[in-house]
Design an enzyme around this catalytic site. Structure first.
Site, short mmCIF file in Angstrom:
data_model
loop_
_atom_site.label_atom_id
_atom_site.label_comp_id
_atom_site.label_asym_id
_atom_site.label_seq_id
_atom_site.Cartn_x
_atom_site.Cartn_y
_atom_site.Cartn_z
N ASP A 37 55.88 13.61 51.48
CA ASP A 37 55.42 14.51 52.54
C ASP A 37 56.17 14.37 53.86
O ASP A 37 55.75 14.91 54.88
CB ASP A 37 53.92 14.32 52.79
CG ASP A 37 53.58 12.92 53.27
OD1 ASP A 37 54.40 12.00 53.08
OD2 ASP A 37 52.48 12.73 53.84
N GLU A 38 57.29 13.67 53.87
CA GLU A 38 58.06 13.47 55.09
C GLU A 38 59.55 13.65 54.81
O GLU A 38 60.05 13.23 53.77
CB GLU A 38 57.87 12.06 55.65
CG GLU A 38 56.45 11.69 56.01
CD GLU A 38 56.37 10.26 56.50
OE1 GLU A 38 56.99 9.95 57.55
OE2 GLU A 38 55.72 9.44 55.83
N ASP A 55 56.61 15.81 59.19
CA ASP A 55 55.59 15.05 58.46
C ASP A 55 54.39 15.95 58.21
O ASP A 55 53.76 16.44 59.15
CB ASP A 55 55.19 13.83 59.30
CG ASP A 55 54.22 12.90 58.57
OD1 ASP A 55 53.88 13.20 57.40
OD2 ASP A 55 53.80 11.90 59.16
#
Length: 437
Positions: free
Chosen positions: A111-112, A15
């Site tokens: 973003d993960e 993350d």
């Protein structure tokens, strides 16, 4: 006869820390130690905090709160505009790094990502946790961005591990320690448990993940339906969902669009225009993906930021704007006082299929909903014009000469398929149960 022991499963969840803010600060290193937030356009009433850096978090700045509230907490808060193309660039760069360690890389959002390193971690490190540290250090060295990594034996606990300690940390949640780490956490810390579900569980005297794990699964199903069974499994560490290979997508579960308007909508004319424009965009995207909607959902947010969602099953599955508009308008009229101000409207198509189905069959054939070939041909013609000249090249009369923020006609190139959420971010297409950030 001896049975072959199954290889222990190892999942990483990576993350990026304060992703949007961190990307913007790469070009503004002088602001790194100041409270900084990335936001939408305040003049367009998209004045919502999208992301904040660590100094801003210390003031209690929250993602999705309005700018004026954030400024009350921190008058010196530095606001930066968002740049979607930058986030997409780093999304590609970072995930390319992940793919050097395994082919099973499944993005959870921009973003993960999850990584299944069960069969590969031994090639790169002395332990799965050490591999998490290695990837974390490499991402920082090659991009300047930091990530937090959760290492565990399933996806749910790996995600909770990346949330456990931030920024720039690796957390191991193993079969030996998960009861000590996970079970004391509040239920709201578990993946897919939102505020309403947490409140429901609290009313059932279930406030920690350990209490959920100890609860009778049949009781949870009785009180919560199918989600109760999944919740019970996740709390006990029994999640066995696979990590998909890169580029291997799950079926699209919903297609939706929402927008915040330049001024509050009031009255039937304003609201009908808003619904019509949104239904038109959703219908076009359904056709582009060869899908039909069996259910329509609307989202309404007033100027006090209180929102409701309502949905209804359609008489027959459809990808026509006229059908979606009629159903959404009926829902709005039934559930909203038209004189109340509306800040945001959303229309979402659910229960998607790749073939047209009659959802509600009538006993009498003459009462079964009929399709309209002429309307189908008309809307497909609109698709062709927009495909050639841009998505705003042609539209209904409801967008002409209005001042409520609907798209005006132009020959502009078609934008990327991103939903215009209240904060100016978010993906238009949602795939699978894990498709939303």
């Amino acid at each position: 006869m001896e049975t072959k022991q199954e290889k222990p499963r190892w999942i990483l969840h990576c993350d990026c820390n304060s992703f949007f803010a961190s990307v913007e600060l790469l070009e503004h290193p002088e602001l790194k130690h100041l409270p900084v937030a990335v936001c939408g356009d305040p003049n367009g009433r998209h004045g919502i905090i999208l992301a904040k850096n660590e100094p801003a978090k210390q003031y209690g700045i929250q993602t999705a709160e309005v700018i004026w509230q954030a400024k009350q907490k921190c008058p010196d808060l530095v606001l930066l505009p968002s740049h979607r193309e930058k986030y997409q660039h780093y999304y590609q760069v970072i995930n390319a790094i992940y793919q050097e360690y395994t082919t099973r890389v499944e993005p959870f959002s921009v973003d993960e990502s999850w990584l299944d390193v069960t069969n590969t971690w031994q090639l790169y490190a002395e332990s799965p946790k050490a591999l998490g540290d290695q990837i974390r250090n490499r991402v920082h060295a090659e991009t300047g961005l930091t990530i937090s990594v959760g290492v565990s034996f399933n996806k749910v606990f790996a995600k909770m591990g990346s949330d456990y300690k931030k920024p720039d940390a690796t957390t191991l949640i193993s079969k030996e320690n998960y009861k000590e780490i996970v079970w004391p956490m509040p239920v709201g810390a578990m993946l897919f448990v939102g505020r309403r579900l947490a409140e429901k569980l609290a009313s059932m005297q279930l406030r920690t993940i350990g209490e959920v794990a100890a609860a009778d699964p049949l009781y949870l199903v009785q009180m919560l339906g199918k989600s109760g069974a999944e919740l019970s499994r996740n709390a006990r560490g029994e999640d066995n969902a696979p990590v998909h290979r890169w580029g291997e997508s799950e079926p699209i579960k919903s297609v939706g669009n929402s927008t915040t308007y330049k001024r509050d909508l009031r009255g039937s004319a304003d609201l009908r225009a808003g619904i019509a424009a949104l239904a038109d965009e959703v219908a076009g995207r359904l056709r582009r993906h060869g899908l039909y909607a069996g259910t329509i959902q609307i989202t309404i947010k007033d100027n006090q930021l209180k929102s409701i969602q309502r949905q209804k099953q359609l008489p027959t599955s459809t990808h026509l704007a006229k059908d979606l508009e009629a159903a959404a308008w009926e829902l709005l009229q039934r559930n909203w006082d038209l004189s109340r101000p509306v800040r945001l409207l959303g229309v979402t198509a659910l229960c998607l299929t790749d073939t047209p189905l009659a959802v509600q069959q009538s006993f009498f054939a003459e009462d079964t909903p009929k399709r309209s070939p002429k309307r189908e041909a008309l809307e497909k013609s609109l698709d062709q014009i927009r495909g050639k000249y841009g998505k705003h090249a042609i539209a209904g009369a409801y967008v002409l000469n209005n001042e409520i923020g609907l798209a005006s006609l132009s020959m502009a190139e078609s934008d990327a398929e991103w939903e215009r959420n209240d904060d100016g971010s978010g993906r238009q297409i949602t795939k699978g149960p894990l498709g939303r950030k």
